[in-house]
Design an enzyme around this catalytic site. Structure first.
Site, short mmCIF file in Angstrom:
data_model
loop_
_atom_site.label_atom_id
_atom_site.label_comp_id
_atom_site.label_asym_id
_atom_site.label_seq_id
_atom_site.Cartn_x
_atom_site.Cartn_y
_atom_site.Cartn_z
N HIS A 108 0.83 -1.20 0.00
CA HIS A 108 0.00 0.00 0.00
C HIS A 108 0.87 1.25 0.00
CE1 HIS A 108 -3.89 -2.10 1.08
NE2 HIS A 108 -2.98 -3.04 1.29
N ASP A 138 -5.64 5.89 1.75
CA ASP A 138 -5.94 4.49 1.41
C ASP A 138 -7.36 4.18 1.86
OD1 ASP A 138 -5.99 1.50 1.71
OD2 ASP A 138 -3.89 1.71 1.12
#
Length: 280
Positions: A16, A117
């Site tokens: 990520h 995110d």
């Protein structure tokens, strides 16, 4: 005129952090200022990697690295995803509020937008407290996200069972080929044929696209106990390397990808529109 200031908040996992850092570099290329907020542990690893490669100075061109605690003690296991998510969800919001306030007090341009995110949804609530717009970023394949949204419906229809066991992890000492969406897209852009060994989450979907839809690679087949033998690995490497049709399809996808991200391409134009929205 001051540059538009964007706060970027990745989930504290390598798969990520990496794509959001890549996004941050592209935002800087388009004239935006970025503050990249890692956990203290991930921040230390990023800085160490940059120093080792001599690339730390490159971040001074527009990306500021910042860090906040994740709520876990220094020796706690951060590979325990349940424990990690529970800790950062409870502890990081307050620290992010303090960081935003500190940035303003230090005279930095006011944050106009938070790019977070999708797994860090708590950061959106923090942003709204400061009147900051938010953008939700999904770092994996779009098809995976669409599939996740459909899971309740698929369970109801009896097409999947969330209680089914997944494939076991490979044993120690056996070579494992990683497969993440960012490495998949890098391979596509460079026209590279794939040998797939999925291990976790969306990697299985990436494999299916590569082997069944794009047909630009093959997947290894685990044997007893989930182990992929050296013989199996050697055989698949030889098949991929010697398959002219796979290499030709990989080249076609490479050309299509480059057209898309090149000036005037669909991806290029969509990203330019996104940057314009961040500047508003």
């Amino acid at each position: 005129m001051a540059k538009a200031h964007v706060l970027v908040v990745p989930m504290p996992c390598q798969g990520h952090v990496t794509p959001l850092m890549e996004l941050s570099h592209r935002l800087v290329d388009h004239g935006l200022e970025v503050t990249f907020v890692n956990t203290e542990v991930d921040h230390a690893m990023v800085v160490a990697a940059l120093r080792a490669s001599g690339g730390e100075a490159a971040l001074c061109g527009g990306i500021r690295l910042a860090s906040i605690p994740d709520g876990l003690a220094g020796d706690e296991d951060r590979k325990d995803i349940v424990k990690l998510v529970d800790a950062y969800t409870r502890h990081m919001p307050g620290h992010l509020e303090c960081l935003i306030a500190e940035l303003e007090a230090a005279g930095r341009p006011r944050v106009k937008c938070l790019v977070g995110d999708v797994n860090m949804g708590w950061s959106f609530e923090v942003a709204r407290k400061f009147g900051i717009r938010v953008v939700s970023f999904w770092p994996a394949a779009t098809a995976c996200f669409a599939f996740m949204l459909k899971i309740p419906e698929l369970i109801e229809d009896g097409l999947i069972d969330d209680k089914a066991e997944g494939p076991g992890a490979p044993r120690r000492g056996v070579l494992r080929v990683a497969l993440r969406v960012e490495s998949t897209m890098e391979g596509v852009r460079n026209g590279v044929p794939f040998l797939c060994w999925p291990y976790f989450a969306d990697q299985f979907l990436d494999r299916n696209y590569i082997t069944d839809v794009w047909r630009t690679g093959l997947a290894v087949s685990p044997g007893a106990g989930g182990v992929v033998t050296r013989e199996e690995l050697r055989s698949k490497v030889e098949r991929v390397a010697g398959d002219g049709e796979i290499r030709e399809r990989a080249r076609l996808f490479r050309d299509a990808a480059r057209r898309g991200v090149g000036e005037g391409g669909a991806s290029y134009e969509n990203f330019r529109k996104f940057v314009d929205l961040l500047r508003e």
